[in-house]
Design an enzyme around this catalytic site. Structure first.
Site, PDB file in Angstrom:
ATOM      1  N   ASP A   1       0.820  -1.203   0.000  1.00  6.39           N
ATOM      2  CA  ASP A   1       0.000   0.000   0.000  1.00  6.39           C
ATOM      3  C   ASP A   1       0.859   1.259   0.000  1.00  6.39           C
ATOM      4  O   ASP A   1       1.447   1.622   1.012  1.00  6.39           O
ATOM      5  CB  ASP A   1      -0.912  -0.038   1.228  1.00  6.39           C
ATOM      6  CG  ASP A   1      -1.899   1.121   1.274  1.00  6.39           C
ATOM      7  OD1 ASP A   1      -1.825   2.004   0.399  1.00  6.39           O
ATOM      8  OD2 ASP A   1      -2.734   1.139   2.195  1.00  6.39           O
TER       9      ASP A   1
ATOM     10  N   HIS B   1       0.717   7.286   4.625  1.00  8.80           N
ATOM     11  CA  HIS B   1       1.695   6.597   5.453  1.00  8.80           C
ATOM     12  C   HIS B   1       3.126   7.130   5.258  1.00  8.80           C
ATOM     13  O   HIS B   1       4.064   6.563   5.801  1.00  8.80           O
ATOM     14  CB  HIS B   1       1.653   5.100   5.161  1.00  8.80           C
ATOM     15  CG  HIS B   1       0.272   4.530   5.270  1.00  8.80           C
ATOM     16  ND1 HIS B   1      -0.405   4.444   6.459  1.00  8.80           N
ATOM     17  CD2 HIS B   1      -0.574   4.047   4.323  1.00  8.80           C
ATOM     18  CE1 HIS B   1      -1.605   3.913   6.249  1.00  8.80           C
ATOM     19  NE2 HIS B   1      -1.735   3.669   4.970  1.00  8.80           N
TER      20      HIS B   1
ATOM     21  N   ILE C   1       0.591   7.772   9.516  1.00  6.38           N
ATOM     22  CA  ILE C   1       0.242   6.675  10.416  1.00  6.38           C
ATOM     23  C   ILE C   1       0.741   5.350   9.854  1.00  6.38           C
ATOM     24  O   ILE C   1       1.002   5.208   8.658  1.00  6.38           O
ATOM     25  CB  ILE C   1      -1.276   6.595  10.650  1.00  6.38           C
ATOM     26  CG1 ILE C   1      -2.017   6.336   9.324  1.00  6.38           C
ATOM     27  CG2 ILE C   1      -1.778   7.851  11.332  1.00  6.38           C
ATOM     28  CD1 ILE C   1      -3.502   6.092   9.490  1.00  6.38           C
TER      29      ILE C   1
ATOM     30  N   GLY D   1      -2.911  -0.139   8.894  1.00  6.55           N
ATOM     31  CA  GLY D   1      -3.661  -1.053   9.740  1.00  6.55           C
ATOM     32  C   GLY D   1      -3.210  -2.495   9.567  1.00  6.55           C
ATOM     33  O   GLY D   1      -3.084  -3.248  10.542  1.00  6.55           O
TER      34      GLY D   1
END
Length: 289
Positions: free
Chosen positions: A192, A197, A212, A215
């Site tokens: 991803d 990110h 961040i 997940g």
């Protein structure tokens, strides 16, 4: 109509071929923080080709890493689904492992919309993927829950009610997983490439203080912690692993995982101690051998 449940559920599966090498496996593990203790034989088994093993959550990225060539930002292209990507969230993830994932190999991956649930203010799209080897033997099955805010109210089933309960006793094990400040930058090379990110300005525009951690990186970090800390370092003992994503982690923070064991079932709760124990993964369970 942004969501047409009939069109979504009746669409033929999308099929693609995926291939990976040992380098993809090693890069994935590095993106989970493996190898920081570079002289530890247990850590080297995740990041060095000698005695290399494969974490089952590698299934989340198999065929999407460096061996696939150029990696593009993730998107949503599903039959019967026409939704602004800014309105969707990765709400939950499950994985069932049918056979050990080979260090290098290929698979045929079939994707279909398995269900669409009406939560009132949101819709949940369940995207199922099944991977088989060259002989047609199943390798793994995954189910991703995609929450689409503002897309509910179409009169469908609300889906199953899964209680978020942990045993009313002290956890049998507490596992601590520090993350590195560069970890999201490494993990994104496995799949991803969303700038959320990596790009501080993009992250701030999306409502975060800074980029961040993915997940699915948190998902893999917790799986590795359980394999190392509970399953004697043997990833083939994982049969299934399901979670809901409850909160974000900033690279450099810590993930603490409480483990309750009941036979072959592990109940898990992952939190972030730097933010007063904010939940990271909830409704989490792992079936083990």
């Amino acid at each position: 109509m942004p969501i047409d449940p009939n069109a979504a559920l009746s669409a033929a599966p999308a099929v693609r071929e995926a291939a990976w090498t040992e380098r993809d496996v090693i890069l994935y593990h590095l993106g989970l923080g493996a190898g920081v203790a570079s002289l530890d034989p247990g850590e080297l088994r995740w990041v060095y080709e000698k005695d290399l093993q494969v974490l089952p959550t590698f299934a989340m990225v198999a065929g999407q890493g460096i061996s696939a060539g150029t990696v593009t930002p993730a998107g949503l292209n599903l039959p019967g689904i026409d939704i602004d990507l800014r309105r969707i969230l990765h709400g939950g993830q499950s994985l069932t492992v049918h056979a050990p994932i080979p260090l290098a190999g290929s698979a045929t991956i079939s994707s279909r919309i398995a269900d669409v649930w009406d939560k009132g203010k949101a819709a949940v799209i369940v995207l199922e993927q099944t991977a088989t080897d060259a002989d047609g033997n199943p390798l793994w099955t995954t189910a991703m829950q995609i929450w689409a805010r503002g897309e509910g109210g179409f009169g469908g089933s609300p889906g199953p009610d899964v209680p978020n309960a942990v045993p009313e006793r002290e956890a049998d094990k507490m596992l601590v997983s520090p993350t590195g400040t560069q970890q999201a930058l490494v993990y994104r090379l496995s799949a991803d490439m969303n700038p959320l990110h990596a790009d501080p300005e993009f992250a701030k525009a999306a409502g975060f203080d800074k980029p961040i951690l993915h997940g699915l990186a948190s998902y893999g970090v917790v799986c590795k912690a359980v394999v190392d800390g509970v399953l004697d370092g043997d990833p083939t003992r994982v049969r299934s692993f399901s979670v809901r994503f409850a909160g974000s982690v900033y690279p450099g923070e810590t993930i603490e995982t409480a483990v309750w064991r009941d036979g072959d079932t592990l109940t898990l709760l992952a939190t972030c101690p730097e933010r007063d124990g904010q939940p990271v993964l909830t409704h989490a369970a792992m079936e083990v051998r």
